[in-house]
Design a protein around this motif. Structure first.
Motif, PDB file in Angstrom:
ATOM      1  N   LEU A 138       0.821  -1.218   0.000  1.00 16.04           N
ATOM      2  CA  LEU A 138       0.000   0.000   0.000  1.00 16.04           C
ATOM      3  C   LEU A 138       0.851   1.263   0.000  1.00 16.04           C
ATOM      4  CD1 LEU A 138      -2.732  -1.109   2.548  1.00 16.04           C
ATOM      5  CD2 LEU A 138      -2.882  -1.094   0.062  1.00 16.04           C
ATOM      6  N   ASN A 139       2.132   1.099  -0.268  1.00 25.05           N
ATOM      7  CA  ASN A 139       3.041   2.244  -0.280  1.00 25.05           C
ATOM      8  C   ASN A 139       3.080   2.864  -1.680  1.00 25.05           C
ATOM      9  OD1 ASN A 139       4.931   4.120   0.581  1.00 25.05           O
ATOM     10  ND2 ASN A 139       6.660   2.754   0.217  1.00 25.05           N
ATOM     11  N   PHE A 140       1.962   3.463  -2.081  1.00 28.27           N
ATOM     12  CA  PHE A 140       1.870   4.107  -3.392  1.00 28.27           C
ATOM     13  C   PHE A 140       0.730   5.122  -3.333  1.00 28.27           C
ATOM     14  CE2 PHE A 140      -1.182   0.708  -3.507  1.00 28.27           C
ATOM     15  CZ  PHE A 140      -2.254   1.230  -4.206  1.00 28.27           C
ATOM     16  N   LEU A 153     -13.185   8.168  -9.959  1.00 33.13           N
ATOM     17  CA  LEU A 153     -12.900   6.782  -9.571  1.00 33.13           C
ATOM     18  C   LEU A 153     -11.503   6.660  -8.969  1.00 33.13           C
ATOM     19  CD1 LEU A 153     -13.705   3.808  -9.521  1.00 33.13           C
ATOM     20  CD2 LEU A 153     -12.874   3.607 -11.870  1.00 33.13           C
ATOM     21  N   CYS A 154     -10.520   7.330  -9.571  1.00 32.12           N
ATOM     22  CA  CYS A 154      -9.160   7.304  -9.028  1.00 32.12           C
ATOM     23  C   CYS A 154      -9.106   7.937  -7.637  1.00 32.12           C
ATOM     24  CB  CYS A 154      -8.197   8.028  -9.973  1.00 32.12           C
ATOM     25  SG  CYS A 154      -7.863   7.138 -11.514  1.00 32.12           S
ATOM     26  N   ALA A 155      -9.861   9.008  -7.452  1.00 28.65           N
ATOM     27  CA  ALA A 155      -9.908   9.635  -6.128  1.00 28.65           C
ATOM     28  C   ALA A 155     -10.515   8.677  -5.101  1.00 28.65           C
ATOM     29  CB  ALA A 155     -10.716  10.929  -6.200  1.00 28.65           C
ATOM     30  N   SER A 156     -11.583   7.964  -5.491  1.00 24.56           N
ATOM     31  CA  SER A 156     -12.188   6.981  -4.585  1.00 24.56           C
ATOM     32  C   SER A 156     -11.213   5.844  -4.292  1.00 24.56           C
ATOM     33  CB  SER A 156     -13.473   6.424  -5.200  1.00 24.56           C
ATOM     34  OG  SER A 156     -14.415   7.444  -5.435  1.00 24.56           O
ATOM     35  N   PHE A 157     -10.453   5.448  -5.303  1.00 24.31           N
ATOM     36  CA  PHE A 157      -9.458   4.387  -5.118  1.00 24.31           C
ATOM     37  C   PHE A 157      -8.381   4.835  -4.140  1.00 24.31           C
ATOM     38  CE2 PHE A 157      -6.969   0.760  -6.410  1.00 24.31           C
ATOM     39  CZ  PHE A 157      -7.919  -0.110  -6.921  1.00 24.31           C
ATOM     40  N   GLU A 158      -7.975   6.089  -4.239  1.00 23.45           N
ATOM     41  CA  GLU A 158      -6.962   6.615  -3.324  1.00 23.45           C
ATOM     42  C   GLU A 158      -7.494   6.657  -1.891  1.00 23.45           C
ATOM     43  OE1 GLU A 158      -3.413   8.390  -1.909  1.00 23.45           O
ATOM     44  OE2 GLU A 158      -3.946   7.119  -3.609  1.00 23.45           O
ATOM     45  N   ILE A 159      -8.753   7.032  -1.741  1.00 22.77           N
ATOM     46  CA  ILE A 159      -9.363   7.016  -0.400  1.00 22.77           C
ATOM     47  C   ILE A 159      -9.404   5.598   0.150  1.00 22.77           C
ATOM     48  CG2 ILE A 159     -11.507   7.432   0.860  1.00 22.77           C
ATOM     49  CD1 ILE A 159     -12.050   9.760  -1.072  1.00 22.77           C
ATOM     50  N   ALA A 165      -4.615   1.151   4.256  1.00 25.40           N
ATOM     51  CA  ALA A 165      -3.312   1.323   4.909  1.00 25.40           C
ATOM     52  C   ALA A 165      -3.495   1.582   6.406  1.00 25.40           C
ATOM     53  CB  ALA A 165      -2.537   2.458   4.250  1.00 25.40           C
ATOM     54  N   ASN A 166      -4.475   2.437   6.735  1.00 26.41           N
ATOM     55  CA  ASN A 166      -4.733   2.712   8.150  1.00 26.41           C
ATOM     56  C   ASN A 166      -5.234   1.463   8.881  1.00 26.41           C
ATOM     57  OD1 ASN A 166      -3.990   5.392   7.792  1.00 26.41           O
ATOM     58  ND2 ASN A 166      -6.083   6.075   7.391  1.00 26.41           N
ATOM     59  N   ASN A 167      -6.105   0.704   8.204  1.00 24.00           N
ATOM     60  CA  ASN A 167      -6.627  -0.521   8.828  1.00 24.00           C
ATOM     61  C   ASN A 167      -5.525  -1.550   9.034  1.00 24.00           C
ATOM     62  OD1 ASN A 167      -9.194   0.549   8.901  1.00 24.00           O
ATOM     63  ND2 ASN A 167      -9.874  -0.453   7.038  1.00 24.00           N
ATOM     64  N   PHE A 168      -4.643  -1.693   8.022  1.00 24.59           N
ATOM     65  CA  PHE A 168      -3.541  -2.641   8.151  1.00 24.59           C
ATOM     66  C   PHE A 168      -2.597  -2.227   9.272  1.00 24.59           C
ATOM     67  CE2 PHE A 168      -3.579  -4.450   3.548  1.00 24.59           C
ATOM     68  CZ  PHE A 168      -4.752  -5.120   3.874  1.00 24.59           C
ATOM     69  N   SER A 169      -2.347  -0.922   9.370  1.00 22.07           N
ATOM     70  CA  SER A 169      -1.476  -0.443  10.446  1.00 22.07           C
ATOM     71  C   SER A 169      -2.087  -0.742  11.809  1.00 22.07           C
ATOM     72  CB  SER A 169      -1.233   1.065  10.297  1.00 22.07           C
ATOM     73  OG  SER A 169      -0.575   1.353   9.084  1.00 22.07           O
ATOM     74  N   GLU A 170      -3.402  -0.531  11.910  1.00 22.89           N
ATOM     75  CA  GLU A 170      -4.077  -0.811  13.174  1.00 22.89           C
ATOM     76  C   GLU A 170      -4.073  -2.307  13.481  1.00 22.89           C
ATOM     77  OE1 GLU A 170      -6.121  -0.160  16.711  1.00 22.89           O
ATOM     78  OE2 GLU A 170      -5.014   1.202  15.388  1.00 22.89           O
ATOM     79  N   MET A 171      -4.318  -3.129  12.441  1.00 27.45           N
ATOM     80  CA  MET A 171      -4.290  -4.583  12.645  1.00 27.45           C
ATOM     81  C   MET A 171      -2.896  -5.050  13.050  1.00 27.45           C
ATOM     82  SD  MET A 171      -6.640  -5.828   9.422  1.00 27.45           S
ATOM     83  CE  MET A 171      -6.154  -7.531   9.634  1.00 27.45           C
TER      84      MET A 171
END
Length: 392
Positions: A138-140, A153-159, A165-171
């Motif tokens: 997710l480093n992109f 659509l790209c903006a939604s993909f970035e969100i 990334a935040n969820n993975f960091s929390e997990m």
């Protein structure tokens, strides 16, 4: 010019498509009209190069003298040569063919430019983002700024990427906290268990029958707690373990593994059926991972097999597939999906087995790039462990 490009970049896909098609339709119309005029002009030049035919009349004066060059009565001209007739036919045919040809080319060029200017960049960005997400990278960033539909659509993909990334960091943080808590729990339990074990051994030497019986029962529970603490420590070590890939002699390794498994089955009064479907002489794997999974699966099968255990080795999809099947009762219908969960077991006596065997096998297989799959047979059960070789 830059301002025009920016305006076109921000147009919606529908408006952009209409604009491209309209512009090139006008271009096709202009080219068709121009081609028709050129062909008509060329045809006229060819026909005018031939003199008219017929009787020529002259004006005369009162003395009967001819005046001027005279003129032909009638519109007929001299016959065209064969070459000029072909040229005239071609010039008359070209406008008929040119109109649909220009239209088709205009549509194709409009579609290509529309794809290049409006679709290509965002689609490549979304594809690259999808490939990175499938590898848990997710480093992109999805870098495409536009107000059209693909830009949104790209903006939604970035969100979505930021949220993942935040969820993975929390997990990851919670998993690390759980590991630390388990390690601390297992460590802190050892001291009181050692003390309790010492007192229990003293009580078992008592002359009072009731006290001695209670001490024996306590000793069994203390032993169970010690086994539980050991399993937690082992689980912690294996969760952090990563495979160390080395090239091994596959026939030699499988022979050694099968020999040890056969001895284990003989000691438990079970028959081992061995099947080898391998052709490679060498393989790049972590032999300790495969050995641990093999012994765990065989030990698990020994508890449920009636008389026979089948061990199969097979090369498949750039990896090694290990299958262990038995002729026992198989997995329960309601538990086969939970069998690989940690500390899950169908056995009532948990003093010897804490339900970690299949979970550890699954974890080691996944660390090795593979999987663990369970299924019931017509008689008994089958567990398949796959170990993927690393890419060269």
């Amino acid at each position: 010019m830059d301002q025009i490009k920016q305006i076109l970049h921000q147009l919606s896909l529908r408006k952009s498509l209409v604009l491209y098609v309209s512009v090139f339709a006008v271009i096709a119309l202009v080219l068709s009209i121009g081609t028709s005029l050129l062909c008509n002009n060329a045809t006229s030049n060819i026909k005018n190069s031939y003199p008219p035919t017929g009787e020529k009349y002259y004006l005369t004066n009162e003395n009967g003298e001819q005046l001027g060059e005279g003129t032909y009565i009638g519109g007929e001209t001299s016959p065209l040569s064969m070459l000029d007739e072909r040229l005239v036919s071609i010039y008359e045919l070209v406008p008929i063919i040119a109109t649909p040809l220009y239209s088709a080319l205009s549509i194709i060029i409009a579609a290509l430019l529309f794809y290049k200017n409006k679709l290509r960049k965002p689609l490549l960005a979304l594809r690259a983002a999808s490939e990175k997400i499938t590898t848990s990278d997710l480093n992109f960033t999805v870098d495409y700024s536009s107000e059209d539909e693909l830009g949104q659509l790209c903006a939604s993909f970035e969100i979505m990427r930021i949220t993942l990334a935040n969820n993975f960091s929390e997990m990851w943080r919670q998993a690390e906290e759980r590991k630390q808590l388990n390690a601390a729990f297992a460590h802190d339990l050892r001291t009181p268990l050692t003390v309790l074990k010492g007192y229990d051994e003293m009580l078992q030497t008592s002359n009072d029958a009731i006290t001695k019986e209670i001490a024996i029962t306590m000793g069994k529970q203390i032993f169970r707690l010690e086994r539980y603490v050991d399993s937690m420590s082992r689980l912690q070590r294996l969760e952090d373990a990563q495979p160390e890939y080395r090239e091994i002699s596959l026939p030699e390794f499988l022979y050694s593994l099968a020999e040890n498994v056969d001895m284990l089955c003989s000691q438990n009064g079970k028959q081992l059926l061995l099947q080898k479907n391998t052709t490679s002489m060498s393989f790049i794997v972590d032999r300790s991972f495969i050995s641990q999974v093999s012994y765990n699966l065989i030990s698990n099968a020994l508890r449920y097999a009636v008389s026979t255990i089948t061990l199969t080795f097979e090369e498949k999809h750039n990896g090694l597939l290990l299958s262990v099947s038995d002729d026992g009762k198989g997995f329960g219908k309601n538990t086969i999906q939970q069998a690989t969960n940690p500390y899950f077991t169908e056995e009532k006596n948990h003093s010897e087995h804490f339900g970690l065997g299949l979970y550890l096998c699954k974890m080691l297989c996944e660390h090795h790039g593979g999987y663990l799959k369970l299924e019931n047979l017509s008689v008994g059960a089958k567990v398949m462990a796959f170990f993927k070789t690393p890419p060269l």
